[in-house]
Structure formats: structure tokens, C-alpha cells
Design a protein around this motif. Structure first.
Motif, PDB file in Angstrom:
ATOM      1  N   ASP A   1       0.814  -1.206   0.000  1.00  0.00           N
ATOM      2  CA  ASP A   1       0.000   0.000   0.000  1.00  0.00           C
ATOM      3  C   ASP A   1       0.847   1.255   0.000  1.00  0.00           C
ATOM      4  OD1 ASP A   1      -2.336  -1.484  -0.003  1.00  0.00           O
ATOM      5  OD2 ASP A   1      -2.391  -1.599   2.183  1.00  0.00           O
ATOM      6  N   VAL A   2       1.797   1.343   0.910  1.00  0.00           N
ATOM      7  CA  VAL A   2       2.630   2.531   1.032  1.00  0.00           C
ATOM      8  C   VAL A   2       3.977   2.330   0.342  1.00  0.00           C
ATOM      9  CG1 VAL A   2       3.738   4.113   2.652  1.00  0.00           C
ATOM     10  CG2 VAL A   2       1.497   3.143   3.188  1.00  0.00           C
ATOM     11  N   GLU A   3       4.599   1.195   0.595  1.00  0.00           N
ATOM     12  CA  GLU A   3       5.897   0.869  -0.001  1.00  0.00           C
ATOM     13  C   GLU A   3       5.813  -0.497  -0.676  1.00  0.00           C
ATOM     14  OE1 GLU A   3       9.101   1.008   2.760  1.00  0.00           O
ATOM     15  OE2 GLU A   3       8.696   3.058   3.381  1.00  0.00           O
ATOM     16  N   ASP A   4       6.629  -0.681  -1.718  1.00  0.00           N
ATOM     17  CA  ASP A   4       6.713  -1.985  -2.368  1.00  0.00           C
ATOM     18  C   ASP A   4       7.344  -3.002  -1.424  1.00  0.00           C
ATOM     19  OD1 ASP A   4       5.722  -0.794  -4.623  1.00  0.00           O
ATOM     20  OD2 ASP A   4       7.631  -0.750  -5.695  1.00  0.00           O
ATOM     21  N   CYS A   5       6.934  -4.247  -1.552  1.00  0.00           N
ATOM     22  CA  CYS A   5       7.518  -5.333  -0.757  1.00  0.00           C
ATOM     23  C   CYS A   5       9.020  -5.416  -1.013  1.00  0.00           C
ATOM     24  CB  CYS A   5       6.829  -6.641  -1.100  1.00  0.00           C
ATOM     25  SG  CYS A   5       7.633  -8.130  -0.483  1.00  0.00           S
ATOM     26  N   GLY A   6       9.403  -5.459  -2.298  1.00  0.00           N
ATOM     27  CA  GLY A   6      10.822  -5.443  -2.645  1.00  0.00           C
ATOM     28  C   GLY A   6      11.517  -6.788  -2.683  1.00  0.00           C
ATOM     29  N   GLU A   7      10.818  -7.870  -2.314  1.00  0.00           N
ATOM     30  CA  GLU A   7      11.447  -9.190  -2.392  1.00  0.00           C
ATOM     31  C   GLU A   7      11.800  -9.497  -3.847  1.00  0.00           C
ATOM     32  OE1 GLU A   7      12.215 -11.679  -0.098  1.00  0.00           O
ATOM     33  OE2 GLU A   7      11.843 -10.191   1.456  1.00  0.00           O
ATOM     34  N   GLU A   8      12.939 -10.153  -4.056  1.00  0.00           N
ATOM     35  CA  GLU A   8      13.427 -10.432  -5.407  1.00  0.00           C
ATOM     36  C   GLU A   8      13.594 -11.924  -5.646  1.00  0.00           C
ATOM     37  OE1 GLU A   8      17.042  -8.281  -5.953  1.00  0.00           O
ATOM     38  OE2 GLU A   8      16.102  -6.335  -5.584  1.00  0.00           O
ATOM     39  N   SER A   9      13.371 -12.329  -6.877  1.00  0.00           N
ATOM     40  CA  SER A   9      13.515 -13.736  -7.248  1.00  0.00           C
ATOM     41  C   SER A   9      14.967 -14.130  -7.471  1.00  0.00           C
ATOM     42  CB  SER A   9      12.751 -14.019  -8.546  1.00  0.00           C
ATOM     43  OG  SER A   9      13.349 -13.315  -9.629  1.00  0.00           O
ATOM     44  N   GLY A  10      15.805 -13.151  -7.743  1.00  0.00           N
ATOM     45  CA  GLY A  10      17.167 -13.436  -8.176  1.00  0.00           C
ATOM     46  C   GLY A  10      17.177 -13.644  -9.680  1.00  0.00           C
ATOM     47  N   GLN A  11      18.354 -13.682 -10.270  1.00  0.00           N
ATOM     48  CA  GLN A  11      18.474 -13.843 -11.720  1.00  0.00           C
ATOM     49  C   GLN A  11      18.564 -15.318 -12.084  1.00  0.00           C
ATOM     50  OE1 GLN A  11      21.780 -11.562 -13.135  1.00  0.00           O
ATOM     51  NE2 GLN A  11      20.682  -9.632 -12.946  1.00  0.00           N
ATOM     52  N   TRP A  12      17.846 -15.668 -13.159  1.00  0.00           N
ATOM     53  CA  TRP A  12      17.824 -17.045 -13.643  1.00  0.00           C
ATOM     54  C   TRP A  12      18.026 -17.058 -15.148  1.00  0.00           C
ATOM     55  CZ3 TRP A  12      17.486 -21.012 -10.195  1.00  0.00           C
ATOM     56  CH2 TRP A  12      17.128 -20.667  -8.897  1.00  0.00           C
ATOM     57  N   LEU A  13      18.468 -18.187 -15.675  1.00  0.00           N
ATOM     58  CA  LEU A  13      18.716 -18.312 -17.112  1.00  0.00           C
ATOM     59  C   LEU A  13      17.474 -18.734 -17.903  1.00  0.00           C
ATOM     60  CD1 LEU A  13      22.259 -19.952 -17.061  1.00  0.00           C
ATOM     61  CD2 LEU A  13      21.651 -17.551 -17.419  1.00  0.00           C
ATOM     62  N   THR A  14      16.405 -19.119 -17.198  1.00  0.00           N
ATOM     63  CA  THR A  14      15.128 -19.446 -17.843  1.00  0.00           C
ATOM     64  C   THR A  14      14.011 -18.794 -17.034  1.00  0.00           C
ATOM     65  OG1 THR A  14      14.792 -21.471 -16.575  1.00  0.00           O
ATOM     66  CG2 THR A  14      15.994 -21.687 -18.671  1.00  0.00           C
ATOM     67  N   PRO A  15      12.850 -18.558 -17.639  1.00  0.00           N
ATOM     68  CA  PRO A  15      11.765 -17.897 -16.905  1.00  0.00           C
ATOM     69  C   PRO A  15      11.061 -18.790 -15.883  1.00  0.00           C
ATOM     70  CG  PRO A  15      11.094 -18.313 -19.167  1.00  0.00           C
ATOM     71  CD  PRO A  15      12.552 -18.693 -19.064  1.00  0.00           C
ATOM     72  N   HIS A  16      11.157 -20.105 -16.024  1.00  0.00           N
ATOM     73  CA  HIS A  16      10.411 -21.010 -15.145  1.00  0.00           C
ATOM     74  C   HIS A  16      10.703 -20.812 -13.650  1.00  0.00           C
ATOM     75  CE1 HIS A  16       8.130 -24.473 -13.896  1.00  0.00           C
ATOM     76  NE2 HIS A  16       9.197 -24.937 -13.270  1.00  0.00           N
TER      77      HIS A  16
END
Length: 78
Positions: free
Chosen positions: A31-46
Motif C-alpha cells: 500500500d505505502v511501499e513496495d515489498c521489494g522481495e526479489e527472485s534473483g536472476q535465472w537463465l530461464t523464466p520457469h
């Protein structure tokens, strides 16, 4: 008087197939701020999609910024 000759040189941009693209996502729910959690970088979208589903299940957050990053080469068109 000096005369100049201007020439149009065509260029092309193409994906660099020697470098692997990367996929990632960031949770922008909140609501006020984005959560900001990240998936990390991957070589495929899955793995990114799996992470987003798990994050949704754990937190209820359902809005993400996804990114696809690749490399490009620019050179003269033949």
C-alpha cells in the motif's frame, strides 16, 4: 571553400547469441511501499514463475515487475 560529403551508414542491432539472457522478478505489492522481495536472476523464466507463485502463497502479494535482460550487438548492416 571546403565541401563535405555526408553518407548514411546503415546499422543493425541484433541479440548477442553468445551471451545468455537472464530473467528476474521483484514484488511491487504494497500500500505505502513496495515489498521489494526479489527472485534473483535465472537463465530461464520457469524458476521466476515458481518463485512468484510461492511468494504469492506465502504473502498474498500478487503484483510483480518482471525483467528480461539480454545482450545486443550493433554493427554495420551488410
Amino acid at each position: 571553400m571546403t565541401r563535405a560529403v555526408m553518407r548514411f551508414v546503415p546499422y543493425k542491432t541484433a541479440q548477442d547469441v553468445t551471451a545468455a539472457p537472464t530473467y528476474e522478478a521483484v514484488c511491487v505489492s504494497g500500500d505505502v511501499e513496495d515489498c521489494g522481495e526479489e527472485s534473483g536472476q535465472w537463465l530461464t523464466p520457469h524458476p521466476v514463475e515458481v518463485w512468484m507463485r510461492a511468494h504469492r502463497a506465502d504473502t498474498g502479494h500478487g503484483r510483480f515487475r518482471r525483467a528480461f535482460v539480454d545482450y545486443a550487438e550493433v554493427g554495420r548492416a551488410e
